[in-house]
Design a protein around this motif. Sequence first.
Motif, PDB file in Angstrom:
ATOM      1  N   ARG A 118       0.810  -1.215   0.000  1.00  0.00           N
ATOM      2  CA  ARG A 118       0.000   0.000   0.000  1.00  0.00           C
ATOM      3  C   ARG A 118       0.847   1.270   0.000  1.00  0.00           C
ATOM      4  O   ARG A 118       0.388   2.315  -0.452  1.00  0.00           O
ATOM      5  CB  ARG A 118      -0.903   0.003   1.235  1.00  0.00           C
ATOM      6  N   LEU A 119       2.071   1.153   0.490  1.00  0.00           N
ATOM      7  CA  LEU A 119       2.945   2.322   0.600  1.00  0.00           C
ATOM      8  C   LEU A 119       4.249   2.047  -0.120  1.00  0.00           C
ATOM      9  O   LEU A 119       4.612   0.889  -0.379  1.00  0.00           O
ATOM     10  CB  LEU A 119       3.213   2.662   2.074  1.00  0.00           C
ATOM     11  N   ASP A 120       4.961   3.139  -0.409  1.00  0.00           N
ATOM     12  CA  ASP A 120       6.194   3.026  -1.184  1.00  0.00           C
ATOM     13  C   ASP A 120       7.386   2.928  -0.242  1.00  0.00           C
ATOM     14  O   ASP A 120       7.836   3.924   0.335  1.00  0.00           O
ATOM     15  CB  ASP A 120       6.333   4.249  -2.096  1.00  0.00           C
ATOM     16  N   PHE A 121       7.904   1.684  -0.087  1.00  0.00           N
ATOM     17  CA  PHE A 121       9.125   1.435   0.692  1.00  0.00           C
ATOM     18  C   PHE A 121      10.155   0.727  -0.183  1.00  0.00           C
ATOM     19  O   PHE A 121      10.870  -0.168   0.263  1.00  0.00           O
ATOM     20  CB  PHE A 121       8.817   0.577   1.921  1.00  0.00           C
ATOM     21  N   ALA A 122      10.227   1.121  -1.455  1.00  0.00           N
ATOM     22  CA  ALA A 122      11.099   0.461  -2.418  1.00  0.00           C
ATOM     23  C   ALA A 122      12.561   0.673  -2.060  1.00  0.00           C
ATOM     24  O   ALA A 122      12.956   1.729  -1.548  1.00  0.00           O
ATOM     25  CB  ALA A 122      10.830   0.992  -3.809  1.00  0.00           C
ATOM     26  N   VAL A 123      13.375  -0.361  -2.367  1.00  0.00           N
ATOM     27  CA  VAL A 123      14.816  -0.333  -2.125  1.00  0.00           C
ATOM     28  C   VAL A 123      15.506  -0.316  -3.469  1.00  0.00           C
ATOM     29  O   VAL A 123      15.221  -1.163  -4.352  1.00  0.00           O
ATOM     30  CB  VAL A 123      15.273  -1.538  -1.295  1.00  0.00           C
ATOM     31  N   ASP A 124      16.446   0.626  -3.643  1.00  0.00           N
ATOM     32  CA  ASP A 124      17.206   0.705  -4.881  1.00  0.00           C
ATOM     33  C   ASP A 124      18.113  -0.514  -4.966  1.00  0.00           C
ATOM     34  O   ASP A 124      18.944  -0.731  -4.066  1.00  0.00           O
ATOM     35  CB  ASP A 124      18.026   1.990  -4.889  1.00  0.00           C
ATOM     36  N   PRO A 125      17.996  -1.345  -5.990  1.00  0.00           N
ATOM     37  CA  PRO A 125      18.815  -2.567  -6.080  1.00  0.00           C
ATOM     38  C   PRO A 125      20.286  -2.297  -6.325  1.00  0.00           C
ATOM     39  O   PRO A 125      21.108  -3.213  -6.205  1.00  0.00           O
ATOM     40  CB  PRO A 125      18.176  -3.324  -7.257  1.00  0.00           C
ATOM     41  N   HIS A 126      20.657  -1.098  -6.660  1.00  0.00           N
ATOM     42  CA  HIS A 126      22.054  -0.807  -6.946  1.00  0.00           C
ATOM     43  C   HIS A 126      22.830  -0.357  -5.694  1.00  0.00           C
ATOM     44  O   HIS A 126      23.967  -0.792  -5.496  1.00  0.00           O
ATOM     45  CB  HIS A 126      22.149   0.266  -8.047  1.00  0.00           C
TER      46      HIS A 126
END
Length: 343
Positions: free
Chosen positions: A90-98
């Motif tokens: 529901r919320l944006d907790f994305a982790v940058d894979p780089h």
Amino acid sequence: MATVRSYPWTRHFLGSPTGHVVHLRRGRVAHQGVGQAFWFRPTTSVLSEVPVDDQELPVFFHAVTTDHQDVTVQANVTYRFADPVTASQRLDFAVDPHDGTTSTDGRDQVTTIVGQLAQSHAADVLADMTLAEAMTAGVPRVRALLTEALPADPRLVATGIAVVGVQVLAVRPEKDVERALQTPAREHIQAEADRATHERRALAVERERAIAENELASRIELATRRERLVAQDGANARREAEEQAAAAMVEARARAERSTLETDARAEQVRAVGEAEAAAEKARMAVYAEAGQGTLVALALRDAARSLPDVQHLTVTPDLLTGVLGSLVQGALGGDAPAPKAA
């Protein structure tokens, strides 16, 4: 915060003990949980890390009371993500894979949601209160409402957010209004301070008066005691003088009586001596009256000889012997023969 290490054609993810990671590979969950470590390819993977520790959210908002006064509410909401998977969806907790950087959009969304809900519920409560009631009873009533309403809010439950605690720190009006409301209390406090100052001064004056009275009483008592001491010293001096005078009188009387006794004794002695001498003289005269002329001459010579100087040589002439022998013969014959004449 998670750590992502880069290798050729692949990456390694190392999670944190307070972050719940969800690894999606081609839309399917490949890894999820706290403290995960796994390899992934950045071209086919999507990572989200949701914090599972307690989050502190300070909230500031305005509300209007029933008498149209603006108040500011300061509160603090403690929450956690009870369902990290739902929260990651529901919320944006994305982790940058780089580089492993986590997006902050999720936290910002939570701040907006919780702040709007808290403001909505608090505004409903304060709208039914006057400014005076909000100043006195606003904090506990707003805290009670938010503590009951936020944990049961459907939107937060659907997002996987659990409200742990709510603290309302202050409900304050505008500065001018607050200053105006504080004026009577300040005046009352100032009046109490002035009254305390006057009472303290009055008490100090009363204590000084009591001290002065005590000093005056002490001086009067000392003067009275000094007067008594002087009177006692005078009485003692008078008594001592009287005693000395009485002793001197007694001594004078004793001396006079002793002198009288001595005079009487001396007079008695003189009288006795005189009587004895008179008796002796009388007896002597009686003896002289009975003695003859030759005897008297002999006695006279004897007495005269006592007063004469020492005689070293004595010359006896016939004339002297004739006269003496004639006197002796005449005495022996009874005084009838004529005395011899001197040649």
